[in-house]
Design an enzyme around this catalytic site. Structure first.
Site, mmCIF file in Angstrom:
data_model
loop_
_atom_site.group_PDB
_atom_site.id
_atom_site.type_symbol
_atom_site.label_atom_id
_atom_site.label_comp_id
_atom_site.label_asym_id
_atom_site.label_seq_id
_atom_site.Cartn_x
_atom_site.Cartn_y
_atom_site.Cartn_z
ATOM 1 N N GLY A 169 -8.538 5.115 -0.985
ATOM 2 C CA GLY A 169 -9.607 4.680 -1.883
ATOM 3 C C GLY A 169 -9.140 3.591 -2.839
ATOM 4 N N LYS A 229 0.841 -1.200 0.000
ATOM 5 C CA LYS A 229 0.000 0.000 0.000
ATOM 6 C C LYS A 229 0.872 1.245 0.000
ATOM 7 C CE LYS A 229 -4.113 -1.824 2.336
ATOM 8 N NZ LYS A 229 -5.164 -1.537 3.321
ATOM 9 N N ARG A 234 -26.907 5.054 -3.976
ATOM 10 C CA ARG A 234 -26.436 6.284 -4.622
ATOM 11 C C ARG A 234 -26.884 6.238 -6.070
ATOM 12 N NH1 ARG A 234 -20.228 7.358 -2.717
ATOM 13 N NH2 ARG A 234 -20.501 6.752 -0.532
ATOM 14 N N ASN A 277 -11.684 8.522 8.156
ATOM 15 C CA ASN A 277 -12.089 9.668 7.353
ATOM 16 C C ASN A 277 -12.486 10.807 8.273
ATOM 17 O OD1 ASN A 277 -11.918 8.111 4.908
ATOM 18 N ND2 ASN A 277 -13.801 7.126 5.571
ATOM 19 N N ARG A 296 -14.178 13.550 7.962
ATOM 20 C CA ARG A 296 -15.180 14.398 7.295
ATOM 21 C C ARG A 296 -16.552 13.759 7.436
ATOM 22 N NH1 ARG A 296 -13.003 11.047 3.272
ATOM 23 N NH2 ARG A 296 -14.619 9.659 2.479
ATOM 24 N N GLU A 307 1.015 -5.146 4.109
ATOM 25 C CA GLU A 307 0.027 -5.762 4.996
ATOM 26 C C GLU A 307 -0.241 -7.184 4.536
ATOM 27 O OE1 GLU A 307 -3.587 -3.458 5.090
ATOM 28 O OE2 GLU A 307 -2.650 -1.843 6.224
ATOM 29 N N LYS A 308 -0.658 -8.012 5.464
ATOM 30 C CA LYS A 308 -1.232 -9.301 5.115
ATOM 31 C C LYS A 308 -2.481 -9.011 4.279
ATOM 32 C CE LYS A 308 -2.316 -13.727 5.672
ATOM 33 N NZ LYS A 308 -1.536 -14.641 4.805
HETATM 34 C C1 MV4 Z 1 -7.134 -4.258 2.064
HETATM 35 C C2 MV4 Z 1 -7.769 -5.372 1.457
HETATM 36 C C3 MV4 Z 1 -7.320 -6.617 1.788
HETATM 37 N N1 MV4 Z 1 -6.290 -6.793 2.656
HETATM 38 N N2 MV4 Z 1 -6.114 -4.470 2.938
HETATM 39 C C4 MV4 Z 1 -9.259 -0.866 -0.486
HETATM 40 C C5 MV4 Z 1 -9.447 0.584 -0.199
HETATM 41 C C6 MV4 Z 1 -8.706 0.872 1.043
HETATM 42 N N3 MV4 Z 1 -9.502 1.704 1.893
HETATM 43 C C7 MV4 Z 1 -8.414 -0.444 1.668
HETATM 44 N N4 MV4 Z 1 -8.757 -1.452 0.696
HETATM 45 C C8 MV4 Z 1 -8.496 -2.763 0.923
HETATM 46 N N5 MV4 Z 1 -7.498 -3.009 1.806
HETATM 47 C C9 MV4 Z 1 -5.727 -5.727 3.213
HETATM 48 N N6 MV4 Z 1 -4.695 -5.909 4.050
HETATM 49 C C10 MV4 Z 1 -8.814 -5.138 0.569
HETATM 50 C C11 MV4 Z 1 -9.190 -3.828 0.289
HETATM 51 C C12 MV4 Z 1 -10.272 -3.675 -0.629
HETATM 52 C C13 MV4 Z 1 -11.444 -3.037 -0.266
HETATM 53 C C14 MV4 Z 1 -11.613 -2.492 0.993
HETATM 54 C C15 MV4 Z 1 -12.756 -1.854 1.335
HETATM 55 C C16 MV4 Z 1 -13.779 -1.761 0.410
HETATM 56 C C17 MV4 Z 1 -13.656 -2.287 -0.845
HETATM 57 C C18 MV4 Z 1 -12.484 -2.916 -1.205
HETATM 58 C C19 MV4 Z 1 -12.366 -3.455 -2.479
HETATM 59 C C20 MV4 Z 1 -11.207 -4.071 -2.824
HETATM 60 C C21 MV4 Z 1 -10.161 -4.180 -1.903
#
Ligand code: MV4
Length: 445
Positions: A164, A158, A338, A290, A292, A200-201
């Site tokens: 987002g 990341k 939405r 967030n 906001r 991250e895992k």
């Molecule tokens: C993750 C994940 C799986 N494992 N982190 C996507 C947006 C960001 N806010 C964090 N996200 C993710 N982080 C780990 N370690 C999968 C996502 C993710 C996701 C998270 C929330 C809502 C939709 C998503 C769609 C794809 C991946």
């Protein structure tokens, strides 16, 4: 209390804030770009000031023009809404140094929770579970490999400055990890001007559950339960709901209490959202916060009966929260769709055009927050959301039935909308059984 508030935003959220101010007896100054000139919601403000051309960078993002409008409009506070300048710590600082209260946290608190690494380290300090991750930034390939060997593949790279879902990359083995870290860092440098990355895992098939909190300037923090926002496509949320279906009450409580601890530790005031990933065993992991008001805030308003915009204004003015945790009752089930001007049959391509006819559903427990109307032109300049349709019912089953009825009742002619895809989601047996995760929509399509 404030006498007059400037709303540094447009569309449905500007209208939502104007409405709250009117009910509170607070004057309003709206700002608009040339693209929004003549929009009917502007007439509901006491004053409307043009701040520049259509392009956001020349209007809704232009700090000096907004401050000039605040001076002309003689306001005492500025509400940023969501998007645009809402999470810009420099803007919060500029507002306050010009003696306009910024309706949001201090810039320090905003920067602290907005940076994912510092937010994570606060979370850990107060026992909020985080996804197993590298402690701090990864600067060498061998650090990355050591981490992956420790927690096991797959891992997720990341970008520190991302968000987002931008700047994320999965690595399933050592070879992928080697190439991915260099690429991810270079992409982050180009996209965000900051090449910092961490690992991250990877949580497979998670749900996205977020806790709504409100906090005042006196150290009081209250959570308003959670929303499930798993129904998204390419990080665009399409359906949000509360309560999160098929989650044990004990899990929901623990998640919301974790969010409260995090917000307390960050010295944060304003409304805010703490996002978690929830895995199949109901383990939850903090991912980000967030600072906001969010698009989906009405989902929480319906199940708690609390007006989040009024609460933001109250706490910004220095008032204590008018309720305590024990006063909060979560009642029934609410769902939001939405409504976007986009073509779901063609990869959700934004679909600008003029709405020739619009008939809005109503009835028991129905709410439609929108600045759109027959004759409204959806331009190419801003996001394609034209409104938010919400329902509130005693049970989730009834909320789903009500939303299906409302989506069928809604008539929007002249443009294509997201309604057909939302009907498919709501009618799907998996959704109705609450078998949802962030991969649901991609699998359905
Ligand atoms: C993750 C994940 C799986 N494992 N982190 C996507 C947006 C960001 N806010 C964090 N996200 C993710 N982080 C780990 N370690 C999968 C996502 C993710 C996701 C998270 C929330 C809502 C939709 C998503 C769609 C794809 C991946």
């Amino acid at each position: 209390m404030f006498k007059r508030i400037l709303i540094a935003n447009r569309g449905e959220i500007a209208l939502r804030i104007i409405r709250a101010c009117k009910e509170m007896g607070i004057g309003t100054v709206a700002v608009y770009s040339e693209a929004d000139r003549g929009a009917p919601y502007l007439d509901l403000a006491d004053e409307a000031i043009c701040i520049g051309p259509a392009r956001s960078s020349e209007s809704y993002l232009k700090i000096d023009r907004i401050i000039s409008a605040a001076e002309i409009g003689d306001v005492d506070a500025i509400h940023p809404g969501y998007g645009f300048l809402a999470e810009n710590a420099h803007f919060a600082d500029v507002c306050r140094s010009c003696r306009y209260e910024f309706i949001g946290p201090t810039s320090d608190a905003m920067a602290l929770v907005g940076d994912k690494n510092s937010a994570r380290s606060i979370a850990k300090q107060v026992g909020v579970p985080c996804v197993p991750g590298s402690d701090g930034l990864i600067s060498t390939e061998s650090e990355a490999l050591d981490f992956a060997r420790k927690v096991g593949f797959p891992v997720l790279i990341k970008a520190s400055a991302g968000g987002g879902g931008r700047g994320m990359r999965v690595a399933r083995d050592e070879a992928q990890l080697r190439t991915a870290i260099t690429q991810a860092s270079q992409e982050a440098s180009a996209a965000f001007g900051n090449g910092d990355i961490y690992l991250e895992k990877f949580i497979d098939g998670p749900r996205h559950v977020e806790a709504q909190i409100v906090a005042d300037k006196h150290g009081n923090v209250v959570h308003l339960w959670e929303r499930d926002c798993s129904m998204q496509r390419r990080h665009q949320k399409l359906v949000e709901e509360s309560p999160a279906p098929n989650l044990k009450l004990a899990t929901r409580k623990a998640l919301c209490e974790a969010a409260t601890r995090l917000v307390k530790a960050a010295d944060y005031f304003n409304a805010g959202t703490v996002e978690f990933l929830v895995d199949k065993d109901e383990n939850f992991y903090f991912i980000e916060m967030n600072a906001r008001i969010q698009v989906e805030h009405p989902v929480t308003e319906l199940v708690t009966g609390i007006d989040l915009i009024k609460t933001q204004i109250l706490v910004a003015a220095g008032e204590p929260l008018p309720f305590e945790q024990q006063d909060i009752v979560h009642r029934g089930a609410s769902i939001e769709c939405r409504i976007n001007a986009e073509d779901p049959e063609h990869h959700f391509r934004p679909c600008p055009g003029t709405i020739t006819q619009m008939i809005v559903p109503g009835g028991f427990g129905v709410r439609f927050d929108s600045h759109a109307h027959a004759g409204y032109t959806v331009g190419p300049t801003y996001d394609s959301m034209i409104g938010k349709l919400l329902v509130h019912q005693p049970t989730r089953r009834e909320a789903i039935d009500s939303m299906i009825r409302c989506l069928n009742e809604m008539r929007i002619e002249g443009i294509k909308t997201s309604i057909p895809i939302q009907l498919r989601i709501l009618e799907s047996p998996d959704f109705q059984e609450g078998r949802i995760d962030t991969g649901f929509i991609e699998r359905m399509l």
